[in-house]
Design a protein around this motif. Structure first.
Motif, PDB file in Angstrom:
ATOM      1  N   ASP A   1       0.813  -1.227   0.000  1.00 33.28           N
ATOM      2  CA  ASP A   1       0.000   0.000   0.000  1.00 33.28           C
ATOM      3  C   ASP A   1       0.840   1.268   0.000  1.00 33.28           C
ATOM      4  O   ASP A   1       0.346   2.352  -0.320  1.00 33.28           O
ATOM      5  CB  ASP A   1      -0.927   0.034   1.217  1.00 33.28           C
ATOM      6  CG  ASP A   1      -2.039  -1.000   1.135  1.00 33.28           C
ATOM      7  OD1 ASP A   1      -2.444  -1.318   0.006  1.00 33.28           O
ATOM      8  OD2 ASP A   1      -2.488  -1.473   2.186  1.00 33.28           O
ATOM      9  N   ALA A   2       2.104   1.156   0.411  1.00 33.02           N
ATOM     10  CA  ALA A   2       2.919   2.343   0.664  1.00 33.02           C
ATOM     11  C   ALA A   2       3.038   3.253  -0.554  1.00 33.02           C
ATOM     12  O   ALA A   2       3.161   4.479  -0.417  1.00 33.02           O
ATOM     13  CB  ALA A   2       4.308   1.925   1.146  1.00 33.02           C
ATOM     14  N   LYS A   3       3.005   2.676  -1.758  1.00 30.67           N
ATOM     15  CA  LYS A   3       3.187   3.472  -2.972  1.00 30.67           C
ATOM     16  C   LYS A   3       1.870   3.931  -3.588  1.00 30.67           C
ATOM     17  O   LYS A   3       1.869   4.612  -4.612  1.00 30.67           O
ATOM     18  CB  LYS A   3       3.996   2.674  -3.990  1.00 30.67           C
ATOM     19  CG  LYS A   3       5.419   2.384  -3.535  1.00 30.67           C
ATOM     20  CD  LYS A   3       6.205   1.622  -4.587  1.00 30.67           C
ATOM     21  CE  LYS A   3       7.618   1.332  -4.109  1.00 30.67           C
ATOM     22  NZ  LYS A   3       8.400   0.568  -5.128  1.00 30.67           N
ATOM     23  N   ARG A   4       0.749   3.546  -2.982  1.00 29.38           N
ATOM     24  CA  ARG A   4      -0.544   3.987  -3.516  1.00 29.38           C
ATOM     25  C   ARG A   4      -0.725   5.482  -3.263  1.00 29.38           C
ATOM     26  O   ARG A   4      -0.297   6.004  -2.229  1.00 29.38           O
ATOM     27  CB  ARG A   4      -1.674   3.194  -2.878  1.00 29.38           C
ATOM     28  CG  ARG A   4      -1.645   1.713  -3.249  1.00 29.38           C
ATOM     29  CD  ARG A   4      -2.844   0.975  -2.700  1.00 29.38           C
ATOM     30  NE  ARG A   4      -2.802  -0.435  -3.043  1.00 29.38           N
ATOM     31  CZ  ARG A   4      -3.735  -1.320  -2.701  1.00 29.38           C
ATOM     32  NH1 ARG A   4      -4.779  -0.926  -1.995  1.00 29.38           N
ATOM     33  NH2 ARG A   4      -3.614  -2.584  -3.056  1.00 29.38           N
ATOM     34  N   PRO A   5      -1.367   6.192  -4.173  1.00 30.43           N
ATOM     35  CA  PRO A   5      -1.476   7.654  -4.054  1.00 30.43           C
ATOM     36  C   PRO A   5      -2.049   8.126  -2.721  1.00 30.43           C
ATOM     37  O   PRO A   5      -1.557   9.088  -2.136  1.00 30.43           O
ATOM     38  CB  PRO A   5      -2.394   8.029  -5.226  1.00 30.43           C
ATOM     39  CG  PRO A   5      -2.169   6.942  -6.229  1.00 30.43           C
ATOM     40  CD  PRO A   5      -1.946   5.695  -5.432  1.00 30.43           C
ATOM     41  N   GLY A   6      -3.096   7.449  -2.216  1.00 33.65           N
ATOM     42  CA  GLY A   6      -3.723   7.880  -0.972  1.00 33.65           C
ATOM     43  C   GLY A   6      -2.777   7.820   0.207  1.00 33.65           C
ATOM     44  O   GLY A   6      -2.685   8.754   1.015  1.00 33.65           O
TER      45      GLY A   6
END
Length: 292
Positions: free
Chosen positions: A272-277
């Motif tokens: 998840d770390a690289k997801r925009p949110g």
């Protein structure tokens, strides 16, 4: 290498979490014999024992413990993927936050946070006892305070340093001398959610432990700080949680604050770390953390 059976891995992870075959069986809604059989299957697959007994509790071996951490991270990823497949809202981040930090630091800034994040909605979940993310598959991220070493599959970004120290109303603080031993006349206000906070302050500040005349415990730090504001006694507080009270003069820190560089970290699962949110939330926390 051939992967082990998924049911056996699930049973193994549950036993590691609970330290008990009975409690693992209750979690999985199966009989104890089924859990024992799955553990035996997994031990047969790896050709080694996975647990040692300590009294009535089952303790995983060092190798099994490392495998359990990886299993927990993998199950978290599977659960999140299943929720997304079922139609969960992709633009929502369920964020676990220590209760006092949520109320006194995060909520006064929540409008600015939402403006910065745009369409991404952050669902703030206050946590009386803050536990690592791998123990909460229902959450997308948590804010951890103090020393924290992320487990396998967890990404942690430190966004703010902090300090902590004893706080009381100005009226009570005026009765104290420069010697912290004077606090012994007051009621120590403690929180069961951070039971070692006073002990840590004595050690880190180099202050000899104080023999308080009375000790009163509360379920979480939020309640202990509320009791301090009412004048009931003296509490140990992270500075970030009471900054507004200090500015308004509702609380004072008669012996100052001890710096804690470990501060606060935003923890999310590595995928998840690289997801925009998450990137936007992490960036906002770092900006606000530097300004605090």
């Amino acid at each position: 290498m051939r992967l082990p059976p998924l049911n056996a891995v699930r049973a193994f992870e549950a036993v590691c979490h609970h330290g008990s075959i009975l409690k693992a069986a209750e979690e999985l809604n199966v009989v104890r014999g089924a859990v024992r059989q799955q553990i035996a299957t997994l031990e047969g697959h790896f050709g080694r024992k996975l647990f040692a007994r300590d009294g009535r509790r089952l303790i995983p071996t060092a190798e099994a413990s490392a495998f359990a951490e990886a299993c927990g991270a993998a199950f978290d990823i599977l659960q999140r993927a299943a929720r997304e497949l079922e139609g969960a809202v992709p633009g929502c981040i369920r964020l676990g936050v220590p209760s006092a930090f949520a109320v006194w630091w995060l909520m006064p800034r929540v409008a600015d946070m939402q403006t910065s994040l745009g369409d991404v909605v952050v669902d703030i979940v206050p946590m009386t006892v803050v536990e690592p993310l791998q123990m909460h598959p229902e959450l997308d991220a948590v804010i951890m305070g103090g020393e924290y070493r992320p487990s396998a599959g967890i990404n942690a970004v430190r966004f703010m340093e902090d300090g902590f120290g004893p706080v009381a109303t100005p009226a009570l603080a005026a009765t104290l001398s420069r010697d912290p031993a004077a606090m012994g006349r007051l009621t120590m206000l403690a929180s069961r959610s951070v039971p070692k906070l006073w002990d840590e302050w004595f050690v880190e500040s180099g202050t000899p432990p104080v023999a308080f005349s009375r000790r009163q415990e509360f379920e979480d730090l939020l309640l202990a700080l509320g009791a301090a504001r009412s004048g009931l006694g003296i509490a140990l507080a992270p500075r970030a949680s009471i900054e507004d009270d200090l500015q308004r003069g509702q609380l004072v820190a008669p012996y100052g604050f001890i710096s804690r560089p470990s501060g606060y970290s935003l923890c999310c699962r590595t995928p998840d770390a690289k997801r925009p949110g998450f990137a936007a939330l992490s960036g906002w926390l770092r900006r606000c953390g530097k300004a605090s």
